[in-house]
Design an enzyme around this catalytic site. Structure first.
Site, PDB file in Angstrom:
ATOM      1  N   LYS A 189     124.430  32.001 -91.001  1.00 42.06           N
ATOM      2  CA  LYS A 189     124.650  30.697 -90.344  1.00 42.06           C
ATOM      3  C   LYS A 189     125.986  30.120 -90.778  1.00 42.06           C
ATOM      4  O   LYS A 189     126.391  30.294 -91.923  1.00 42.06           O
ATOM      5  CB  LYS A 189     123.509  29.752 -90.753  1.00 42.06           C
ATOM      6  CG  LYS A 189     123.644  28.330 -90.266  1.00 42.06           C
ATOM      7  CD  LYS A 189     122.455  27.473 -90.681  1.00 42.06           C
ATOM      8  CE  LYS A 189     122.814  26.507 -91.792  1.00 42.06           C
ATOM      9  NZ  LYS A 189     121.693  25.636 -92.183  1.00 42.06           N
ATOM     10  N   ASP A 216     112.760  27.015 -94.698  1.00 41.14           N
ATOM     11  CA  ASP A 216     113.946  26.268 -95.120  1.00 41.14           C
ATOM     12  C   ASP A 216     113.512  25.171 -96.096  1.00 41.14           C
ATOM     13  O   ASP A 216     112.337  24.833 -96.173  1.00 41.14           O
ATOM     14  CB  ASP A 216     114.647  25.650 -93.905  1.00 41.14           C
ATOM     15  CG  ASP A 216     116.152  25.585 -94.078  1.00 41.14           C
ATOM     16  OD1 ASP A 216     116.619  25.641 -95.234  1.00 41.14           O
ATOM     17  OD2 ASP A 216     116.864  25.467 -93.073  1.00 41.14           O
TER      18      ASP A 216
HETATM   19  C1  R5P Z   1     121.198  23.618 -95.404  1.00 37.70           C
HETATM   20  O1  R5P Z   1     121.826  24.227 -96.243  1.00 37.70           O
HETATM   21  C2  R5P Z   1     119.755  23.304 -95.574  1.00 37.70           C
HETATM   22  O2  R5P Z   1     119.106  24.276 -96.324  1.00 37.70           O
HETATM   23  C3  R5P Z   1     119.056  23.155 -94.229  1.00 37.70           C
HETATM   24  O3  R5P Z   1     119.141  24.386 -93.532  1.00 37.70           O
HETATM   25  C4  R5P Z   1     119.699  22.099 -93.401  1.00 37.70           C
HETATM   26  O4  R5P Z   1     119.950  20.971 -94.151  1.00 37.70           O
HETATM   27  C5  R5P Z   1     118.827  21.752 -92.210  1.00 37.70           C
HETATM   28  O5  R5P Z   1     119.455  20.741 -91.479  1.00 37.70           O
HETATM   29  P1  R5P Z   1     119.373  20.691 -89.910  1.00 37.70           P
HETATM   30  O6  R5P Z   1     117.921  20.641 -89.535  1.00 37.70           O
HETATM   31  O7  R5P Z   1     120.101  19.428 -89.573  1.00 37.70           O
HETATM   32  O8  R5P Z   1     120.067  21.903 -89.370  1.00 37.70           O
END
Ligand code: R5P
Length: 292
Positions: A189, A216
């Site tokens: 990503k 996550d």
């Molecule tokens: C990023 O490093 C975190 O682990 C999450 O993937 C991120 O903060 C998720 O944010 P969103 O839902 O806005 O993509």
């Protein structure tokens, strides 16, 4: 443990009640008033004891919830109590370093503010990074992975594949997969530092016919999960689930995630809401007990 008072911060009354039950502690409610200028006023419904466990997650309204945590901690500390703040979702942890010139390290500022407010120990869940945790003098981070994986083990998944949306979450996905006795992969990503826009590379492994669990630490705008789910669905994955510690689900994030082909969202009760299906009160009570 009747010598401990659990204080239900305005953002986390149910989780506080669960922690109080586990600790066999007195549960103190708080009364919140928001003035017309946005200022908070918090009142404890009765005096707390000399060991306080304050439970207050800092999901939106983030700054108000953070301010209320500091106000309650200061009141308890001024009354001579030792204060353990259970803040499962700890806001500002993602600002653990200066990414662009001119930025400050807000995670370090939050640590100093909480400590200055009288917080002696902090307990969080799946804090974004070790760096953010390191700014606190006395902090415990509780992992949501064992309870999330236990929940997943009851979901009747077909050849499950545990997927991290990014390389930063690879260890989390591997730990989850180990407990589930499944495989893990991490997607690639990238995020535009200025616009926040997320993109995820196409995958080069076989997911056809397999159920995927995206894991996550938090789902905020939903951008990461939506892009990851689209990539997995295009590659022929079966059912795709999104699991996380902190379901912030800002705005229409939940609807967009479902529209991207995700079958369900499963989160812990670090933040109250429709998807808070995994109860963290037991490990949080243990961590708070050992911190006091
Ligand atoms: C990023 O490093 C975190 O682990 C999450 O993937 C991120 O903060 C998720 O944010 P969103 O839902 O806005 O993509």
């Amino acid at each position: 443990m009747a010598d401990i008072s659990v204080i239900a911060g305005p953002s986390s009354p149910d989780l506080a009640a669960g922690i109080a039950r586990r600790l066999g502690a007195d549960l103190i409610s708080t009364e919140l008033r928001i003035f017309s200028d946005g200022e908070s006023k918090v009142r404890l419904d009765r005096p707390a004891g000399k060991k306080c466990v304050l439970v207050q997650s800092t999901h939106p309204p983030t700054d108000s919830n953070l301010m209320q945590a500091m106000m309650i901690a200061r009141k308890c500390a001024d009354d001579g109590a030792k204060v353990c703040a259970v803040m499962p979702y700890l806001a500002y942890a993602r600002q653990d370093r200066a990414f662009l010139e001119g930025e400050g390290v807000s995670a370090a500022l939050v640590a100093r503010l909480l400590e200055a407010s009288g917080v002696n120990a902090i307990v969080t869940v799946d804090i974004h990074s070790q760096m953010a945790l390191s700014y606190f003098k006395n902090a415990r981070n509780v992992s949501s992975i064992p309870l999330l994986a236990e929940h997943a083990s009851k979901m009747k998944l077909k050849k499950p594949l545990v997927v991290s949306p990014d390389a930063g979450g690879a260890d989390r996905a591997e730990e989850f997969a180990r407990l589930l006795k499944a495989d893990a992969v991490a997607l690639k990503k990238s995020r535009d530092r200025k616009t926040g826009e997320v993109s995820i590379e196409k995958i080069n492994f076989d997911v056809s016919g397999r159920d995927a669990i995206l894991v996550d630490d938090m789902i905020s705008s939903g951008g990461s999960i939506v892009k990851a789910a689209e990539v997995l669905r295009k590659a022929g994955a079966g059912n795709v689930y999104a699991m996380c510690a902190h379901a912030l689900l800002v705005g229409d994030a939940a609807q967009r995630i479902m529209a991207s082909g995700v079958k369900d969202i499963v989160a812990t009760n670090s933040i109250p809401g429709r998807y808070a299906k995994v109860d963290m009160s037991a490990p949080l009570a243990d961590a708070a007990r050992s911190a006091l």
